[in-house]
Scaffold this motif. Structure first.
Motif, mmCIF file in Angstrom:
data_model
loop_
_atom_site.group_PDB
_atom_site.id
_atom_site.type_symbol
_atom_site.label_atom_id
_atom_site.label_comp_id
_atom_site.label_asym_id
_atom_site.label_seq_id
_atom_site.Cartn_x
_atom_site.Cartn_y
_atom_site.Cartn_z
ATOM 1 N N ARG A 139 52.262 36.588 28.253
ATOM 2 C CA ARG A 139 53.730 36.686 28.359
ATOM 3 C C ARG A 139 54.227 36.468 29.787
ATOM 4 N NH1 ARG A 139 52.707 41.186 25.379
ATOM 5 N NH2 ARG A 139 53.147 42.508 27.170
ATOM 6 N N GLY A 140 53.293 36.394 30.720
ATOM 7 C CA GLY A 140 53.699 36.246 32.119
ATOM 8 C C GLY A 140 53.901 37.570 32.820
ATOM 9 N N ASP A 141 53.368 38.647 32.232
ATOM 10 C CA ASP A 141 53.434 39.950 32.922
ATOM 11 C C ASP A 141 52.245 40.062 33.871
ATOM 12 O OD1 ASP A 141 55.702 40.731 31.537
ATOM 13 O OD2 ASP A 141 54.533 41.537 29.863
ATOM 14 N N THR A 142 52.540 40.386 35.129
ATOM 15 C CA THR A 142 51.473 40.568 36.111
ATOM 16 C C THR A 142 51.010 42.020 36.046
ATOM 17 O OG1 THR A 142 52.545 38.899 37.487
ATOM 18 C CG2 THR A 142 50.850 40.225 38.544
ATOM 19 N N LEU A 143 49.759 42.216 35.627
ATOM 20 C CA LEU A 143 49.256 43.574 35.395
ATOM 21 C C LEU A 143 48.697 44.194 36.662
ATOM 22 C CD1 LEU A 143 47.288 42.740 32.143
ATOM 23 C CD2 LEU A 143 49.656 43.426 32.352
ATOM 24 N N TYR A 144 48.346 43.342 37.606
ATOM 25 C CA TYR A 144 47.687 43.851 38.812
ATOM 26 C C TYR A 144 47.934 42.830 39.896
ATOM 27 C CZ TYR A 144 43.866 45.214 41.939
ATOM 28 O OH TYR A 144 43.138 45.619 43.031
ATOM 29 N N ARG A 145 48.218 43.275 41.091
ATOM 30 C CA ARG A 145 48.323 42.311 42.189
ATOM 31 C C ARG A 145 47.699 42.887 43.449
ATOM 32 N NH1 ARG A 145 53.317 43.670 40.845
ATOM 33 N NH2 ARG A 145 53.925 41.674 39.958
ATOM 34 N N GLY A 146 47.206 42.010 44.285
ATOM 35 C CA GLY A 146 46.598 42.452 45.546
ATOM 36 C C GLY A 146 46.659 41.312 46.547
ATOM 37 N N ALA A 147 46.140 41.547 47.742
ATOM 38 C CA ALA A 147 46.176 40.513 48.790
ATOM 39 C C ALA A 147 45.019 40.706 49.767
ATOM 40 C CB ALA A 147 47.507 40.581 49.542
ATOM 41 N N ILE A 148 44.555 39.586 50.317
ATOM 42 C CA ILE A 148 43.611 39.638 51.444
ATOM 43 C C ILE A 148 44.076 38.609 52.477
ATOM 44 C CG2 ILE A 148 41.629 40.348 50.005
ATOM 45 C CD1 ILE A 148 40.562 37.443 50.264
ATOM 46 N N SER A 149 43.503 38.662 53.651
ATOM 47 C CA SER A 149 43.862 37.688 54.691
ATOM 48 C C SER A 149 43.198 36.339 54.401
ATOM 49 C CB SER A 149 43.398 38.194 56.057
ATOM 50 O OG SER A 149 43.490 37.149 57.008
ATOM 51 N N SER A 150 43.927 35.261 54.660
ATOM 52 C CA SER A 150 43.343 33.914 54.523
ATOM 53 C C SER A 150 42.676 33.472 55.823
ATOM 54 C CB SER A 150 44.429 32.882 54.181
ATOM 55 O OG SER A 150 45.161 33.244 53.052
ATOM 56 N N ARG A 151 42.831 34.268 56.876
ATOM 57 C CA ARG A 151 42.420 33.808 58.201
ATOM 58 C C ARG A 151 41.206 34.554 58.768
ATOM 59 N NH1 ARG A 151 45.916 30.175 59.409
ATOM 60 N NH2 ARG A 151 44.898 29.754 61.380
ATOM 61 N N LYS A 152 40.702 35.524 58.019
ATOM 62 C CA LYS A 152 39.673 36.416 58.564
ATOM 63 C C LYS A 152 38.291 35.763 58.617
ATOM 64 C CE LYS A 152 37.885 40.736 56.969
ATOM 65 N NZ LYS A 152 38.146 41.806 56.019
ATOM 66 N N HIS A 153 38.008 34.869 57.661
ATOM 67 C CA HIS A 153 36.642 34.344 57.520
ATOM 68 C C HIS A 153 36.572 32.855 57.847
ATOM 69 C CE1 HIS A 153 35.418 38.080 55.648
ATOM 70 N NE2 HIS A 153 36.414 37.974 54.779
ATOM 71 N N PRO A 154 35.928 32.498 58.973
ATOM 72 C CA PRO A 154 35.768 31.079 59.301
ATOM 73 C C PRO A 154 34.955 30.332 58.229
ATOM 74 C CG PRO A 154 35.199 32.466 61.189
ATOM 75 C CD PRO A 154 35.380 33.381 60.024
ATOM 76 N N LEU A 155 34.052 31.063 57.524
ATOM 77 C CA LEU A 155 33.279 30.439 56.443
ATOM 78 C C LEU A 155 33.954 30.714 55.102
ATOM 79 C CD1 LEU A 155 29.553 31.232 57.351
ATOM 80 C CD2 LEU A 155 30.683 29.015 57.454
ATOM 81 N N VAL A 156 34.220 29.669 54.344
ATOM 82 C CA VAL A 156 34.917 29.834 53.069
ATOM 83 C C VAL A 156 34.077 30.676 52.089
ATOM 84 C CG1 VAL A 156 34.138 27.681 51.966
ATOM 85 C CG2 VAL A 156 36.379 28.625 51.386
ATOM 86 N N GLU A 157 32.746 30.604 52.205
ATOM 87 C CA GLU A 157 31.867 31.414 51.335
ATOM 88 C C GLU A 157 32.139 32.908 51.513
ATOM 89 O OE1 GLU A 157 29.752 27.540 52.056
ATOM 90 O OE2 GLU A 157 30.909 28.939 53.281
ATOM 91 N N ASP A 158 32.332 33.330 52.776
ATOM 92 C CA ASP A 158 32.603 34.754 53.055
ATOM 93 C C ASP A 158 33.971 35.159 52.508
ATOM 94 O OD1 ASP A 158 30.203 34.750 54.361
ATOM 95 O OD2 ASP A 158 31.055 34.578 56.374
ATOM 96 N N TYR A 159 34.909 34.230 52.590
ATOM 97 C CA TYR A 159 36.253 34.478 52.054
ATOM 98 C C TYR A 159 36.184 34.690 50.535
ATOM 99 C CZ TYR A 159 40.773 32.970 50.121
ATOM 100 O OH TYR A 159 41.918 32.873 49.382
ATOM 101 N N ILE A 160 35.451 33.833 49.850
ATOM 102 C CA ILE A 160 35.329 33.942 48.381
ATOM 103 C C ILE A 160 34.654 35.257 47.994
ATOM 104 C CG2 ILE A 160 34.188 32.954 46.326
ATOM 105 C CD1 ILE A 160 34.869 30.173 47.524
ATOM 106 N N GLN A 161 33.672 35.659 48.805
ATOM 107 C CA GLN A 161 32.987 36.938 48.542
ATOM 108 C C GLN A 161 33.980 38.108 48.643
ATOM 109 O OE1 GLN A 161 29.565 37.533 51.045
ATOM 110 N NE2 GLN A 161 28.907 39.345 49.923
ATOM 111 N N GLU A 162 34.838 38.070 49.679
ATOM 112 C CA GLU A 162 35.828 39.153 49.832
ATOM 113 C C GLU A 162 36.841 39.134 48.675
ATOM 114 O OE1 GLU A 162 39.283 41.085 52.651
ATOM 115 O OE2 GLU A 162 38.184 39.380 53.481
ATOM 116 N N LEU A 163 37.228 37.917 48.278
ATOM 117 C CA LEU A 163 38.164 37.752 47.161
ATOM 118 C C LEU A 163 37.586 38.358 45.879
ATOM 119 C CD1 LEU A 163 40.890 36.391 46.466
ATOM 120 C CD2 LEU A 163 39.629 34.301 45.969
ATOM 121 N N GLN A 164 36.318 38.088 45.660
ATOM 122 C CA GLN A 164 35.636 38.603 44.469
ATOM 123 C C GLN A 164 35.597 40.139 44.479
ATOM 124 O OE1 GLN A 164 31.679 37.090 44.050
ATOM 125 N NE2 GLN A 164 31.614 37.467 41.852
#
Length: 320
Positions: free
Chosen positions: A24-49
């Protein structure tokens, strides 16, 4: 029948916002992380996970997630890659979809952040029921999503809709991210507003302004807005000038696809009439009579974080 959910991720130049969305387009959960913290994209994806894991568990585990939709600068819908994004810290070509799919174990789809916002607006916001409109995102940069005949325009290579990088002022201001001169983004973004304010202060040395109370490197679009609201003449002039350039650009875009509406979205729209009035005036002034007073210029109806999450998550329902 089990309930299915989609994850929507919006990768911005500064922050990444994400959420879990139902049909229905209801957002059940939302959060945020920094896009600038990890020079390696692999580390960024790990934090996202790690950041998403508690929410995934709340909806009954990854088996209840149909997929992940991602909006990102220079995100290519066809190839699933982020390519040479000027506002992100990871350079070159990033195979984001395959990396996200490997990390989470569910299918993923990617488009650019402005296209994602346009999809969100079309499904849940001001563009509901519209078949022809242009979404312009005014934030750190200027993005756009073009919808014609009810379809998002991707172009033959997946990169259509980079209206922020169109040339508006020949040999104009340098855009450090692209090396181009005179692009719309270098004037009509939050960054552009701050640069215009600094230029005006330099050019009008004798003129009083509250902006002079701030060190040059602390002047951002928020400071310009605060001063303009208090009636500061230079700050108000910054918005007049920004609106003039944005209006000229929008007139070009109208004559190219004849949209029913142009929807403005992003942090800069918080300036309200300060930006809307001069933009509308200069848009109409630069249009042929057949286009004048036909195109609605309106602000998005979706909350900024939600539009990006909703639009990105909407990609999931189309994953085969």
């Amino acid at each position: 029948m089990k309930q299915e959910y989609a994850i929507g991720i919006d990768i911005g130049g500064t922050n990444t916002v994400f959420g879990i969305v139902d049909h229905r387009g209801d957002t059940l959960y939302r959060g945020a992380i920094s896009s600038r913290k990890h020079p390696l994209v692999e580390d960024y994806i790990q934090e996202l996970q790690q950041a998403l894991q508690p929410a995934i568990e709340q909806v009954g585990g990854i088996e209840n997630i149909k997929g992940i939709g991602i909006g990102a600068p220079n995100g290519n819908f066809y190839s699933g890659t982020i390519e040479y994004a000027p506002n992100l810290i990871w350079k070159g070509i990033i195979p984001l979809v395959s990396m996200i799919t490997d990390a989470f174990g569910v299918p993923a789809a990617l488009t650019n952040d402005a296209n994602a916002a346009a999809v969100g607006e079309m499904m849940y916001g001001a563009a509901k029921g519209m078949k022809d409109f242009i979404m312009i995102t005014l934030g750190t940069g200027v993005g756009s999503g073009i919808v014609a005949n009810g379809h998002l325009i991707y172009g033959h290579d997946g990169f259509a809709g980079e209206l922020g990088h169109t040339m508006i002022i020949p040999n104009g201001r340098l855009h450090p991210g692209t090396g181009m001169h005179g692009s719309l983004e270098s004037y009509a973004s939050a960054t552009g507003v701050a640069n215009t304010a600094r230029e005006f202060l330099e050019q009008r040395q004798g003129q009083d302004s509250q902006l002079r109370n701030y060190p040059a490197d602390e002047i951002d679009s928020r400071v310009v807005y605060d001063c303009a609201v208090q009636g500061d003449p230079i700050a108000k002039e910054v918005y007049e000038y920004t609106g003039m350039i944005l209006g000229m650009a929008l007139a070009n875009f109208v004559m190219f696809s004849s949209p029913e509406a142009i929807i403005l979205f992003g942090g800069m729209t918080k300036a309200g009439d300060l930006i809307l009035k001069p933009t509308k005036e200069h848009m109409e002034k630069n249009l042929l009579p057949i286009f004048q007073n036909k195109v609605k210029l309106i602000f998005s109806e979706l909350k900024e974080a939600d539009a990006a999450i909703l639009g990105a998550s909407a990609l999931v329902w189309d994953i085969k």
